[in-house]
Motif scaffolding. Structure first.
Motif, PDB file in Angstrom:
ATOM      1  N   TYR A 108      37.297  41.186  56.215  1.00 38.22           N
ATOM      2  CA  TYR A 108      38.729  41.203  55.886  1.00 38.22           C
ATOM      3  C   TYR A 108      39.215  42.619  55.612  1.00 38.22           C
ATOM      4  CZ  TYR A 108      38.390  36.147  55.341  1.00 38.22           C
ATOM      5  OH  TYR A 108      38.181  34.828  55.558  1.00 38.22           O
ATOM      6  N   GLU A 109      38.366  43.342  54.864  1.00 43.65           N
ATOM      7  CA  GLU A 109      38.755  44.711  54.546  1.00 43.65           C
ATOM      8  C   GLU A 109      38.749  45.579  55.794  1.00 43.65           C
ATOM      9  OE1 GLU A 109      37.180  46.573  50.785  1.00 43.65           O
ATOM     10  OE2 GLU A 109      36.242  44.597  50.738  1.00 43.65           O
ATOM     11  N   VAL A 119      43.280  43.366  49.364  1.00 45.60           N
ATOM     12  CA  VAL A 119      42.389  42.406  50.014  1.00 45.60           C
ATOM     13  C   VAL A 119      41.251  41.984  49.077  1.00 45.60           C
ATOM     14  CG1 VAL A 119      40.882  41.976  51.981  1.00 45.60           C
ATOM     15  CG2 VAL A 119      42.915  43.408  52.256  1.00 45.60           C
ATOM     16  N   ALA A 138      39.343  44.621  58.745  1.00 52.01           N
ATOM     17  CA  ALA A 138      40.572  44.311  59.488  1.00 52.01           C
ATOM     18  C   ALA A 138      41.754  45.100  58.930  1.00 52.01           C
ATOM     19  CB  ALA A 138      40.860  42.816  59.407  1.00 52.01           C
ATOM     20  N   MET A 167      40.751  38.319  46.274  1.00 50.97           N
ATOM     21  CA  MET A 167      39.649  37.400  46.550  1.00 50.97           C
ATOM     22  C   MET A 167      38.651  37.351  45.398  1.00 50.97           C
ATOM     23  SD  MET A 167      39.057  38.027  50.572  1.00 50.97           S
ATOM     24  CE  MET A 167      38.272  36.474  50.899  1.00 50.97           C
ATOM     25  N   SER A 207      43.025  48.526  50.716  1.00 51.26           N
ATOM     26  CA  SER A 207      42.218  47.357  51.043  1.00 51.26           C
ATOM     27  C   SER A 207      41.577  46.791  49.775  1.00 51.26           C
ATOM     28  CB  SER A 207      41.142  47.709  52.074  1.00 51.26           C
ATOM     29  OG  SER A 207      40.113  48.455  51.488  1.00 51.26           O
TER      30      SER A 207
END
Lengths: 283, 299
Positions: B193-194, B211, B196, B215, B207
């Protein structure tokens, strides 16, 4: 680096104090005068020769491992009970988890009131039921004080073990039990061959970490009995407190702390060798 | 002879649950379980019940003829003890102190352990295993071992009887667990995810903030609760590092409700009840995220 703040805090609040105490242990120092005199191992030598040190050590062992033993039996038993599905299980869990949320000092004070020899409710209750004829001094009788302390300490902390074991129990796949039933296993066999191997790790971990923890417990003992009657419940932490803050003998208190530290070190070695916790985060 | 044998057999079959028909056996087991659950609940609840009872009974009733029968208790209810701890004692002040100290400890512990956990998971460095061991070793330090030297150090730097002094002492107890928890927690957050986010031009800071942090929230909540529990519960460090009564937190203050040979049990229990409420509110509100957090955290 992002670990900077955490590291700085740990150095200031944990590592520096530990080093300070170890340094103190090699000095003759009193809280009443600012000068320290280097005496080498002398504090340790006199501790090793002191009967009261070894008595306190023994009491710490009894309190620590007595507590953990009782907590394991009660904690695992309650966890097995609560892992069943029945109506009202949520309510039962909430009620049984309650003690774990009560602050330790409150636990100590409530039990001090309940176990009081002249107006404690436990005596009233037992006398109403006809189980005893005369009130019992649960906390000031030298034969009973330690046992009472272990029981009231476990009232709160057994729940911690219940929570740990319950989480683990709920992760055991139901198929294992179904397979065991198919093969004709009774409840005891199921516990021995399915449940126990799964919770063994948690139990060992709890036994070691909690054992060390309880060995070092100060608050509940100090508030409930203050180490009394006599010295019956004066464990090592109580001994440190009395030496440092009532007798102002900092050097000796440092040396007691030093021996505790060695004990902790042994615990850590067993822990790291047996559980390799570093592997878990070493990825 | 045959007849008595038959009766004996029937009696045996009644007492031996193995011979009961399946459905009855199930029923018997169910009732057995309910009896066991009820007894256990009563055992675990009684001290809580007694704490509340003693807090609403007149002083004489507790000392002279205490009764556990609910009807007798209800006949002499009084809120006198609750009034006295605010009027005669500085209960509100101690409550305030406890809350301030807990808040400082929570903010610092959560921030420092989230940062450390992120760094430990995402950045490679030598000696990571040693560091993990060091964290876990310091997790074993008992409060008394730390508080006794802290007293002398804090005395030198003027931190005795201060909010930050006691809060930092509490942080020494909560930070090892917090770091460990966040370290393990960030491992469950996929780096993809990071990555991305980086692809789309986000900086490492962005990030992390947008991100990774969202989470890791359940982990942070668990660390916050743990820190609160440590701080709110602590008696040992507060006794030693806060000798001045007006700066004390609740645990050491509550047990001072005594005069010579009189122990004001009603007041002590009233204070105990009020002191036990915040942990309940917190835990029952956040039950789910705690369990989630603790499952990942292992310890």
């Amino acid at each position: 680096m992002t670990i900077g703040p955490a590291l700085a805090l740990m150095i200031l609040a944990a590592f520096l104090p530990v080093i300070w105490a170890l340094n103190l242990s090699f000095h003759e120092a009193s809280a009443l005068s600012p000068s320290w005199t280097w005496v080498g191992m002398e504090n340790y030598v006199s501790l090793m020769e002191s009967q009261s040190y070894w008595n306190a050590f023994k009491r710490s062992l009894i309190f620590g491992f007595g507590s953990v033993g009782l907590q394991l039996v009660v904690g695992v038993g309650v966890a097995l009970m609560l892992s069943r599905e029945f109506r009202g299980v949520i309510l039962a869990r909430a009620m049984i988890f309650l003690p774990y949320l009560i602050p330790t000092v409150v636990v100590a004070l409530v039990f001090r009131l309940m176990l009081n020899g002249s107006y404690g409710i436990l005596n009233v209750f037992l006398m109403d039921l006809g189980l005893i004829n005369t009130p019992v001094n649960w906390l000031s009788n030298s034969d009973l004080a330690m046992i009472s302390l272990i029981v009231l300490n476990s009232w709160k902390f057994a729940i911690f073990i219940t929570i740990m074991v319950l989480a683990k129990l709920q992760s055991i796949p139901q198929q294992y039990y179904e397979a065991a039933t198919m093969n004709g296993a009774g409840p005891l066999r199921k516990f021995r061959d399915v449940t126990f191997p799964q919770i063994k790790g948690v139990i060992l971990l709890v036994l070691l970490l909690r054992g060390i923890w309880m060995f070092n417990k100060f608050d509940i003992i100090w508030v409930t009995t203050g180490g009394g009657p006599g010295d019956e419940t004066a464990t090592l932490p109580v001994y440190i407190y009395e030496t440092a803050f009532l007798n102002f003998n900092l050097g000796t208190a440092g040396a007691i702390a030093g021996t505790l530290f060695v004990f902790l070190g042994f615990g850590a070695i067993i822990y790291f060798a047996g559980f390799s916790p570093a592997e878990e985060v070493g990825r | 002879m045959v007849y008595t044998d038959r009766i004996a057999n029937q009696i045996a079959s009644l007492t031996d649950s193995d011979k009961l028909p399946f459905r009855q056996k199930q029923k018997l087991r169910k009732y057995g379980l309910y009896v066991l659950v009820t007894v256990t609940c009563l055992l675990f609840m009684f001290p809580v019940y007694w704490m509340i009872v003693a807090s609403i009974q007149p002083y004489d009733a507790i000392i002279q003829n205490p009764t556990w029968v609910p009807l007798d208790v209800l006949s002499q209810v009084t809120i006198g003890s609750y009034v006295q701890i605010f009027v005669n004692r500085a209960f509100d002040r101690w409550y305030f102190n406890s809350i301030v100290v807990a808040i400082i400890a929570i903010i610092v512990t959560v921030a420092a352990s989230t940062l450390a956990g992120y760094g430990l998971t995402r950045v490679e460095f030598r000696g990571r295993k040693t560091f993990a061991r060091l964290i876990l070793f310091s997790y074993m330090f008992p409060p008394i071992l730390l508080a006794f030297p802290q007293y002398q150090i804090w005395q030198q730097i003027g931190w005795l009887n201060t909010y930050h002094g006691i809060a930092i002492a509490h942080i020494a107890l909560s930070l090892p667990f917090g770091m460990w928890m966040m370290w393990k927690f960030f491992q469950t957050v996929p780096i993809a995810y990071e990555e991305a986010a980086w692809m789309n031009g986000a900086s490492r800071f962005h990030s992390f903030k947008d991100v990774a942090i969202p989470m890791a929230k359940p982990g942070m909540v668990a660390v916050a609760i743990f820190t609160f529990a440590v701080s709110w519960n602590d008696f040992t460090m507060a006794t030693i590092l806060l000798p001045n009564q007006s700066m004390q937190t609740l645990p050491p203050a509550v047990q001072t409700f005594t005069e010579q040979n009189t122990v004001y049990w009603g007041q002590i229990m009233a204070a105990s009840v009020l002191m036990s409420i915040p942990p309940f509110l917190l835990v029952y509100k956040l039950q789910e995220s705690i369990l989630e957090g603790f499952r990942t955290g292992g310890l």
